[in-house]
Enzyme design. Sequence first.
Site, PDB file in Angstrom:
ATOM      1  N   HIS A 117      49.120  36.331  37.079  1.00 53.40           N
ATOM      2  CA  HIS A 117      47.963  36.781  36.295  1.00 53.40           C
ATOM      3  C   HIS A 117      48.309  38.054  35.538  1.00 53.40           C
ATOM      4  O   HIS A 117      48.967  38.962  36.064  1.00 53.40           O
ATOM      5  CB  HIS A 117      46.712  36.910  37.155  1.00 53.40           C
ATOM      6  CG  HIS A 117      46.617  38.109  38.037  1.00 53.40           C
ATOM      7  ND1 HIS A 117      46.120  39.322  37.608  1.00 53.40           N
ATOM      8  CD2 HIS A 117      46.903  38.285  39.350  1.00 53.40           C
ATOM      9  CE1 HIS A 117      46.109  40.186  38.604  1.00 53.40           C
ATOM     10  NE2 HIS A 117      46.589  39.593  39.674  1.00 53.40           N
ATOM     11  N   ASP A 155      49.743  45.180  40.335  1.00 53.91           N
ATOM     12  CA  ASP A 155      48.795  44.067  40.391  1.00 53.91           C
ATOM     13  C   ASP A 155      48.167  43.834  39.018  1.00 53.91           C
ATOM     14  O   ASP A 155      47.154  44.418  38.683  1.00 53.91           O
ATOM     15  CB  ASP A 155      47.708  44.376  41.417  1.00 53.91           C
ATOM     16  CG  ASP A 155      46.724  43.242  41.574  1.00 53.91           C
ATOM     17  OD1 ASP A 155      47.038  42.111  41.193  1.00 53.91           O
ATOM     18  OD2 ASP A 155      45.622  43.497  42.106  1.00 53.91           O
ATOM     19  N   GLU A 158      41.884  36.577  36.427  1.00 50.05           N
ATOM     20  CA  GLU A 158      42.098  36.378  37.855  1.00 50.05           C
ATOM     21  C   GLU A 158      41.233  37.340  38.645  1.00 50.05           C
ATOM     22  O   GLU A 158      40.639  36.970  39.671  1.00 50.05           O
ATOM     23  CB  GLU A 158      43.579  36.592  38.198  1.00 50.05           C
ATOM     24  CG  GLU A 158      43.962  36.219  39.636  1.00 50.05           C
ATOM     25  CD  GLU A 158      43.876  37.366  40.633  1.00 50.05           C
ATOM     26  OE1 GLU A 158      44.142  37.129  41.822  1.00 50.05           O
ATOM     27  OE2 GLU A 158      43.545  38.504  40.226  1.00 50.05           O
ATOM     28  N   GLU A 159      41.133  38.570  38.164  1.00 50.58           N
ATOM     29  CA  GLU A 159      40.375  39.588  38.873  1.00 50.58           C
ATOM     30  C   GLU A 159      38.868  39.340  38.811  1.00 50.58           C
ATOM     31  O   GLU A 159      38.107  39.982  39.531  1.00 50.58           O
ATOM     32  CB  GLU A 159      40.694  40.982  38.311  1.00 50.58           C
ATOM     33  CG  GLU A 159      42.166  41.386  38.417  1.00 50.58           C
ATOM     34  CD  GLU A 159      42.617  41.676  39.843  1.00 50.58           C
ATOM     35  OE1 GLU A 159      41.806  41.480  40.777  1.00 50.58           O
ATOM     36  OE2 GLU A 159      43.775  42.093  40.026  1.00 50.58           O
ATOM     37  N   ASP A 170      52.204  37.114  42.441  1.00 49.26           N
ATOM     38  CA  ASP A 170      51.104  38.066  42.299  1.00 49.26           C
ATOM     39  C   ASP A 170      51.414  39.280  43.172  1.00 49.26           C
ATOM     40  O   ASP A 170      51.227  39.254  44.384  1.00 49.26           O
ATOM     41  CB  ASP A 170      49.805  37.398  42.738  1.00 49.26           C
ATOM     42  CG  ASP A 170      48.573  38.257  42.461  1.00 49.26           C
ATOM     43  OD1 ASP A 170      48.740  39.416  42.027  1.00 49.26           O
ATOM     44  OD2 ASP A 170      47.452  37.763  42.680  1.00 49.26           O
ATOM     45  N   HIS A 184      44.182  48.189  43.168  1.00 50.14           N
ATOM     46  CA  HIS A 184      42.917  48.197  42.432  1.00 50.14           C
ATOM     47  C   HIS A 184      42.422  49.613  42.138  1.00 50.14           C
ATOM     48  O   HIS A 184      41.218  49.869  42.114  1.00 50.14           O
ATOM     49  CB  HIS A 184      41.843  47.404  43.173  1.00 50.14           C
ATOM     50  CG  HIS A 184      42.005  45.921  43.030  1.00 50.14           C
ATOM     51  ND1 HIS A 184      41.025  45.025  43.368  1.00 50.14           N
ATOM     52  CD2 HIS A 184      43.033  45.171  42.550  1.00 50.14           C
ATOM     53  CE1 HIS A 184      41.433  43.787  43.127  1.00 50.14           C
ATOM     54  NE2 HIS A 184      42.661  43.866  42.621  1.00 50.14           N
TER      55      HIS A 184
END
Length: 537
Positions: free
Chosen positions: A297, A309, A341-342, A370, A468
């Site tokens: 992603h 990420d 994706e998130e 990922d 994140h």
Amino acid sequence: MTHKNNVRRVVGSLILAASTSTLAAPAPEGDAFGDYWSPGKPNPALCKSPVLVGTPVGLPRCLQASNVMQRLQELQDIATLNDGNRAAGLPGYQASIDYVKQTLERAGYQVRVQPFPFTAYFPKGPGTLQALTPQPAEYVWEEDFNYLSQTDAGDVSAQVVPVDLSLGAGNTSTSGCEVEDFAGFPSGAIALVQRGSCSFEVKAENAAAAGAAGVIIFNQGNTEDRKGLENVTLGDTYEGGIPVLFATYDNGVAWSQTPGLQLHMVADVIREKTQTFNLVAETRRGDPKNVVMAGAHLDSVFEGPGINDNGSGSAALLEMAVLLRKAHPQNKVRFAWWGAEESGLVGSTFYVNSLSDEERKKIKAYLNFDMIGSPNFGNFIYDGDGSSFGLQGPAGSAAIERLFEAYFTLRSEPFEGTQIDFRSDYAQFFEVGIPFGGLFTGAEDIKSEEQAQRYGGAAGQPFDPCYHQGCDTTANIDLNALEINGDAMAFATSWLSLSTKIIDDEIAAAAEQAKGATTLRQQSVRQAERWGNHYVK
């Protein structure tokens, strides 16, 4: 001449092993094999050879972490110029798509950009939660309450009405899961709902249908680890149209026992229906009826640039595609960079669901990458055979797991399985029965003492402390993790591009058990509780 003969001997031994179903580790003569895993620059002739670069020795040798880091710097620069992120639906993601597209086109690929609808969601600021009656009180953002991801915006002041609560340790709350739970609910009130059983989306949409103006869902409280504040989501498909906040268990209990309670709740967010994009390209050569697909992603979260990420997987995939531009695979290799994706695996799910049954059958394997550069990393391989966590992937997934294991064994690098938890883009491939595998170096979970001894790094700390967050920058990448896992990606992709016999044999052997395996897959997807760092129920 001796060097070239060594290359041929090593490549030959690997291809010979690829033709067997046992996947025995090859044993090349002398030190020639080990030379190809050294950190120095590879022989340029190897990486320019259309035949050798696409082999299980040549491709890992040519895929250098230093080159991947240059591509990660490009993604970092894009985020820096676009409010610090590359989130789907925002300019940073579009710039990321443009960068990958232009790089591939310069390498000679024909690129397909696939648009798909999704719901963009971005918090503008902190929420507000206040008690108005019987006693005024202010509640603390990200301590007492937070947003459910994908909440609609709203500013509501109203009475609070508890909905079918079940308090106390060991409770089995189904609060808000049935339409009947809202019988007699007063229109315009705030629904106080308890976590448990069904998804947050179902609870909130049932409340909205009953006339609620807002919803507060508090943690379940059945165990000690379900009392605090957590990151939870309504999901991309939420259609309630009203604001929804999440709160701690203790606050929920207190509110439920306060007669005449009125609350003021504000969700200051942007949520809108829009579209974003997947990007797909494939090698010119190779059997189009026997496709090996590799994906990562491309989007980040709103909170940061997303360099580990999942810039790490995306950049390594891009470097691998460029190296394979002139290769001679037996099977077509298809590359995909997924969007949103998130936001709930939206892009990859859309792609798989858009394929006809005939097109799905052509995909012999899907490889997912990922997060492959975590700073406090472990080497994790998806548990395709179910030996570590009990759930098997579709037939062929165990063979892919063994292929990755063989590579780490050749490198004398430690590895372990990681659970199939449907938190990344393999989920829909799994659901339709396509064999899958892939790599992961860890996110918010804590590294154990045993894992620290195995891989190095710090026990008691997350594999990625910046998961994140805004600090997920190029400084958040471990070059050793990126090198080893990038090489493993290249090894498995090139191996399967030459032969998928190990997968074919496993599928054939499992044909009589396919019905039972399908049932297990469907049950497992329904039971999935998370994507990213958000709970869905």
